[in-house]
Design an enzyme around this catalytic site. Structure first.
Site, PDB file in Angstrom:
ATOM      1  CG  ASP A  28      57.318   1.191 -69.173  1.00 20.89           C
ATOM      2  OD1 ASP A  28      57.600   0.121 -69.726  1.00 20.89           O
ATOM      3  OD2 ASP A  28      57.623   1.453 -68.000  1.00 20.89           O
ATOM      4  CG  ASP A  83      41.720   8.205 -68.644  1.00 18.07           C
ATOM      5  OD1 ASP A  83      41.899   8.500 -69.846  1.00 18.07           O
ATOM      6  OD2 ASP A  83      41.220   9.004 -67.834  1.00 18.07           O
ATOM      7  CE  LYS A  91      43.773  11.816 -67.616  1.00 12.22           C
ATOM      8  NZ  LYS A  91      42.444  11.202 -67.750  1.00 12.22           N
ATOM      9  CE1 TYR A 134      58.660   5.504 -67.653  1.00 10.08           C
ATOM     10  CE2 TYR A 134      60.492   4.177 -68.379  1.00 10.08           C
ATOM     11  CZ  TYR A 134      59.290   4.282 -67.753  1.00 10.08           C
ATOM     12  OH  TYR A 134      58.703   3.170 -67.230  1.00 10.08           O
TER      13      TYR A 134
END
Ligand code: NAD
Length: 367
Positions: free
Chosen positions: A247, A223, A190, A124
């Site tokens: 987000d 996930d 992740k 971002y």
């Protein structure tokens, strides 16, 4: 005493939901001196930019702002004003509490999770290079030189996560947990794939966690967290995440508690704080007095707590919860269908909250 607060009504539904929030905040009896600042697509012709310098200067001066959503115009070359405000003012912590309110249409009950999203780094940060530009071509050559495979026709976005940025956001999450009687902080990344960025996030988070032995620390992959939040949301308490995952998970959590109309937020830095809903400017509802003011009202509640007015924050929260529970003066999104004739408008729901604050005060007068 009165608080000087920057008020950025924004565009789309922003002005109407902000007006509702301002009326409710003023009904607490606290005095506010609102410094109104124009920003957004509606002022681009007037100022040549959706974010005039005066807006940033005002927030710097007043240190606190209540902000409505602002549209990100597509195809004009302007990046998101919302991201720009957070970056320029270094509002590194995005706080998004998601709590169930009885009376809200949701498949879930008793959700109570808090998302702490890092606001300044990660993909971002907007470090992007368009395909075929000299910068992209140079980067592609460099990457190939390191022995990695990359196609020549690629656009490139850089993901960077620093020790400094991670340390302060994880500390923020633990401090929040401690101050608010929370039991657990879950770091979500992740890191099994992104070893040098998300892996760094975990390394730093583990070090910070050692300083808070009273709060449980755990790590989950993003996930698995999506599935976990949907299947067993009660296992989550405070989540701390890099920007992009934060987000996405924020919207997922907003969905758990009944949608964007309910989800408040705060962007907090060391020198200033901007309070705003998670939702955007919903342009198709602009000027219709139709949308739910709850998210911006609850953002106002966060602002009251930030200013140290816990009692008034509790009053607004209680009144709003009662109005939602009773279901008589609520907007269309609380109803089974969009055109339910018993739904009221944005300002009428704010009126109902103000009336409820009065009756709560009469029932239990405070000294
Ligand atoms: P959005 O949040 O504006 O609206 C999506 C849908 O959610 C709406 O059509 C509506 O059905 C529902 N919704 C949103 N707010 C609601 C409310 N208060 N009450 C009831 N229903 C509500 O998302 P979008 O359409 O993807 O974005 C529109 C614009 O807003 C874009 O330009 C986007 O960049 C911008 N945006 C701004 C912010 C911000 O200012 N912080 C945040 C997100 C999106």
């Amino acid at each position: 005493m009165s608080y000087k607060v920057t008020l950025i009504p924004g565009d789309g539904i922003g002005p109407e939901v902000c007006k509702a929030s301002v009326r409710v905040l003023e009904a607490t009896g606290i005095k506010f001196d609102w410094e109104v600042q124009e920003a957004g697509v509606d002022v681009m012709d007037k100022y040549g930019t959706p974010l005039p310098d005066a807006v940033i200067e005002s927030v710097r001066r007043n240190k606190v702002a209540l902000k409505g959503p602002i549209t990100t115009p597509i195809g004009t070359g302007f990046r998101s004003v919302n991201v720009a405000i957070r970056k320029v003012l270094d509002l590194y912590a995005c706080l998004r509490p998601c709590k169930s309110y009885p009376g809200v249409r949701s498949r879930y009950k008793d959700i109570d999770v808090v998302v702490v999203r890092e606001n300044t780094e990660d993909l971002y940060a907007g470090i992007e290079y368009q395909k075929d530009t000299p910068e992209a071509i140079k980067l592609i050559q460099f990457i190939k030189g390191t022995g990695q495979k990359i196609r020549d026709d690629s656009g490139i976005s850089i993901k960077s996560i620093s020790v400094f940025g991670t340390e302060r956001i994880v500390r923020f999450a633990f401090d929040y947990a401690r101050k608010n009687g929370r039991k657990k902080v879950t770091a979500v990344t992740k890191a099994n794939i992104l070893k040098y960025t998300d892996g760094l996030f975990y390394d730093v988070a583990r070090q910070v966690a050692k300083k808070y032995p009273d709060i449980q620390y755990e790590e989950r992959l993003v996930d698995a967290s999506c599935m976990g939040l949907v299947m067993r949301p009660e296992e989550f308490d405070v989540l701390v995440l890099p920007n992009l995952y934060g987000d996405i998970i924020s919207d997922l959590c907003a969905g758990l508690v009944g949608g964007l109309g309910i989800a408040p937020g705060a962007n907090i830095g060391d020198d200033a704080a901007v309070f705003e809903a998670v939702h955007g400017s919903a342009p198709k509802y602009k000027g219709q007095n139709k949308v739910n003011p709850t998210a911006v009202l609850l953002s106002g509640v966060l602002m009251l707590r930030h200013l140290g007015h816990e009692r008034e924050a509790d009053l607004v929260n209680k009144a709003l919860a009662a109005v939602i529970r009773e279901g008589r003066s609520v907007t269309y999104d609380f109803k089974p269908t969009r055109d339910d004739p018993s739904a009221v408008g944005t300002s009428q729901m704010a009126d109902a909250v103000i009336r409820k604050m009065d009756s709560l005060r009469k029932a239990a007068p405070v000294g």
